[in-house]
Scaffold this motif. Structure first.
Motif, PDB file in Angstrom:
ATOM      1  N   LYS A   1       0.839  -1.197   0.000  1.00 24.92           N
ATOM      2  CA  LYS A   1       0.000   0.000   0.000  1.00 24.92           C
ATOM      3  C   LYS A   1       0.877   1.252   0.000  1.00 24.92           C
ATOM      4  CE  LYS A   1      -3.971  -2.084   2.348  1.00 24.92           C
ATOM      5  NZ  LYS A   1      -4.910  -1.999   3.505  1.00 24.92           N
ATOM      6  N   LYS A   2       0.446   2.256  -0.772  1.00 20.20           N
ATOM      7  CA  LYS A   2       1.183   3.510  -0.829  1.00 20.20           C
ATOM      8  C   LYS A   2       0.826   4.396   0.354  1.00 20.20           C
ATOM      9  CE  LYS A   2       1.474   3.594  -5.877  1.00 20.20           C
ATOM     10  NZ  LYS A   2       1.088   4.309  -7.115  1.00 20.20           N
ATOM     11  N   ARG A   3       1.845   5.025   0.907  1.00 23.76           N
ATOM     12  CA  ARG A   3       1.633   5.955   2.020  1.00 23.76           C
ATOM     13  C   ARG A   3       2.445   7.215   1.769  1.00 23.76           C
ATOM     14  NH1 ARG A   3       4.080   7.098   7.046  1.00 23.76           N
ATOM     15  NH2 ARG A   3       5.675   5.483   6.758  1.00 23.76           N
TER      16      ARG A   3
END
Length: 713
Positions: free
Chosen positions: A436-438
């Protein structure tokens, strides 16, 4: 390698490649600053951040320090700033910067990217400008919905080129294909009938062998068009003739054949887009815009400049385009002229300049060389490739646009600009954790500078940004802590010929304000790109590159790095770089791999080109331990594969060529005589490349590495 060579020792190939590959897939999300204005072949900002940290960071690993804010002191220079990536990354890390470019558009883009920005003032002015202009032109971008009969805003008008038969004079549409929309983002395939012009929906794609039937005139419909390989057969007399006509001296004619519009009728149950064939009212609206243009043309800031002959613009001339204004239809000229005129009336200078930048950028989606993407169902940028492709089907965009609907209109580009400038105030990085991108805010860093006309102070985060040849700027000895740049790749991109398209409009508003916008073109003989039309060959490129390298290297502090990126599959294409490095008294201390392009880019896909750059790290040292090509290549491959890259033969050939150039510099540096003739220096460099290439056959190395990769998988 000596511990004083921090960058060479600290650069993390795998970490950088991982970040850069992700960035290039969606660069506007990772580095929203590119949304200030289009520039060509931008390198990933993540690469230059890593390079700068590798040189100036402390002892912590880059993978740790990358996510932290920094405030370095010193002066970093970029002699070929273009879109400004090294400038922004150095400025963000706290450095003062010096950036030059002979192209005034590059100067303008970098200045606007670093300039102050007041979001409220910008939005207020934007709202006022849009409201005023819509009051004058909105009717020209309206159509009647075929389902609810209400007036609805148009997203796109679709046109096709026409040409008269030389035998009978019949106007012929030049359809390469009859498809308007594919059944991917629309419930069915939409095709136009070549006989009556009706739009038809089909569950399958009709072909000549298995045609569909038009719902209006019962004619057969197929996806194949009548125009192929620059030939078409006349629909009346069957004479086959070529397009464009030989020695064309007027731009091509066009016929409007489809409209995509937006309507909220049946929004809860209806699927798909709204398409229609233009009716008489639609044609009348266009005619009224043409008549109004004829009345107001002389009072509007519309370019009258000729399109100069050039390597890229010769395609435009072949089609009969002789002036920049001829690349737009009458409705576009009217609307763009009114919009630009209204922007020039904004009194606050910084806000006016920001709106002008948006205008200059968005016109690449507002011309009659834009195409309609039948898959994505949207307008394509004129610069979707690095040239002026003249297609047969054109997409005319809504100039002001529909908020949050469609793309490429003024309101869409204004929001893109706002996002870019807000990113400058609060930069972030994108981290992927558990798939997941953060977003990781880098609190304490900004992209902003106070401008100076002198050599910037190393402690004040100042910027000296100049529209001039790189050799003309004053650089005191030992004033530079480093040079980080992405020089032109000889003739890969004709920057001036392409940017003239935007410049022709922008100078209508800035010509009285800035001296660099006085000339009618951004082209200059001193530009360091190969260009047959202007007689700029490899010798011009080599001599010019050498002068720039010498000028900037003479201003470096002791042991400071001179870093630049380059890629080409042919080792001989590195000759100018080898001569330039050696003339400047630089030795190549490392040649590092870094992702630079997106494999899906139109100019990369389905070619033997590489997505990788070689990053050349140079210093003014007499000797280095010349690492073997095979050993360095194996290390490069391991680092890139650890980042998940699948290397192609083109990638490997490019890396090998970079290492051959590095070894050639290492070999020649101690005996190099800068005063020799260019011919002799080129001969020496050529011999070194040939000898090193013979000792390290690229074909064998590539086959060996690809074989190892196959056996591993």
């Amino acid at each position: 390698m000596s511990n004083t060579f921090k960058l060479e020792n600290n650069f993390d190939v795998s970490f950088t490649a991982l970040l850069a590959t992700r960035e290039k897939q969606i660069q506007q999300n990772y580095r929203p600053i590119i949304g200030v204005h289009k520039w060509f072949a931008r390198r990933p900002g993540t690469v230059f951040r890593n390079l700068l940290l590798a040189e100036f960071n402390g002892e912590e690993p880059i993978e740790v320090e990358y996510w932290k804010a920094h405030s370095f002191q010193g002066v970093i220079a970029d002699p070929f700033m273009g879109g400004g990536t090294p400038i922004y990354e150095a400025n963000r890390l706290g450095f003062s910067v010096i950036g030059t470019d002979i192209n005034p558009m590059a100067f303008w883009i970098v200045r606007q990217s670093l300039a102050d920005f007041d979001e409220k003032m910008f939005r207020d002015a934007l709202s006022s400008v849009v409201s005023d202009v819509e009051g004058e032109i909105q009717d020209f971008y309206t159509t009647r919905c075929t389902e609810c009969s209400r007036e609805a805003p148009v997203k796109y008008f679709i046109w096709v080129k026409r040409q008269e038969c030389p035998s009978c004079g019949e106007p012929n549409d030049l359809f390469p294909g009859h498809l308007l929309a594919e059944d991917v983002r629309h419930p069915h395939n939409v095709l136009v009938c070549d006989c009556c012009g009706a739009l038809n929906g089909f569950e399958r794609t009709p072909t000549k062998d298995n045609p569909g039937i038009c719902r209006e005139c019962r004619s057969e419909i197929s996806v194949e068009g009548n125009a192929k390989r620059n030939k078409v057969s006349c629909r009346r007399c069957s004479t086959q003739f070529a397009y464009p006509p030989k020695n064309a001296n007027v731009p091509p004619q066009h016929r409007m054949w489809a409209i995509e519009y937006y309507c909220d009728c049946g929004s809860e149950t209806r699927k798909g887009r709204f398409f229609k064939s233009p009716d008489q009212d639609d044609l009348n609206r266009y005619q009224r815009s043409a008549e109004l243009l004829a009345c107001r043309s002389s009072d509007l800031p519309i370019p009258r400049d000729d399109i100069p002959h050039g390597d890229e613009t010769k395609r435009l001339h072949r089609w009969g385009y002789g002036k920049f204004r001829e690349m737009f239809n009458d409705r576009q000229l009217l609307s763009l002229g009114i919009l630009l005129q209204r922007i020039t009336h904004v009194k606050h200078v910084a806000t006016r300049h920001a709106l002008l930048t948006v205008f200059s950028d968005f016109i690449r989606y507002q011309n009659m060389l834009c195409r309609y993407d039948t898959y994505a169902l949207k307008c394509q940028d004129i610069f979707s490739v690095h040239g002026f492709p003249v297609g047969l089907v054109q997409c005319e965009n809504n100039v002001i646009g529909i908020p949050k609907v469609g793309s490429g209109a003024f309101v869409h580009f204004a929001e893109k600009f706002i996002r870019a400038k807000l990113y400058c105030k609060n930069p972030f990085e994108t981290r992927v954790e558990n798939g997941k991108k953060r977003l990781v805010p880098i609190v304490g860093e900004t992209i902003a500078a106070s401008f100076t006309e002198d050599t910037p102070s190393p402690t004040g985060r100042e910027a000296r940004i100049a529209a001039m040849p790189a050799t003309e700027i004053r650089l005191p000895p030992q004033s530079l802590d480093g040079v980080f740049t992405d020089p032109p790749y000889f003739d890969n991109v004709q920057y001036a010929e392409l940017m003239d398209f935007c410049y022709a409009w922008l100078r209508q508003a800035l010509g009285d304000e800035l001296e660099c916008f006085w000339p009618s073109t951004t082209r200059a003989h001193a530009e360091l790109t190969g260009n047959e039309t202007m007689g700029r060959g490899l010798a011009h490129f080599t001599e010019g590159l050498s002068k720039v390298f010498c000028h900037y290297a003479s201003a470096l502090k002791p042991n400071a790095p001179f870093v630049f990126t380059y890629h080409h599959n042919d080792p001989l294409a590195y000759l100018p770089l080898i001569v330039a490095m050696l003339d400047a008294g630089l030795n190549c201390t490392a040649a590092l791999p870094a992702p630079a392009e997106m494999a899906a880019s139109l100019h990369i896909a389905r070619s033997n080109s590489s997505v990788l750059d070689t990053v050349f790290v140079c210093r003014a040292v007499e000797s280095v331990v010349a690492s073997s090509l095979r050993g360095c290549l194996a290390k490069d491959v391991e680092g890139l594969q650890n980042a998940g890259l699948s290397l192609t033969a083109g990638d490997l050939r490019c890396l090998i060529a970079g290492h051959v150039a590095r070894l050639a510099v290492n070999e020649l540096v101690q005996s190099w005589n800068k005063q020799e003739s260019l011919q002799e220096k080129t001969r020496l460099a050529t011999n070194a490349i040939s000898r090193l290439s013979a000792h390290n056959p690229a074909a064998d190395l590539i086959a060996e590495i690809l074989s190892q990769a196959t056996s591993t998988t």
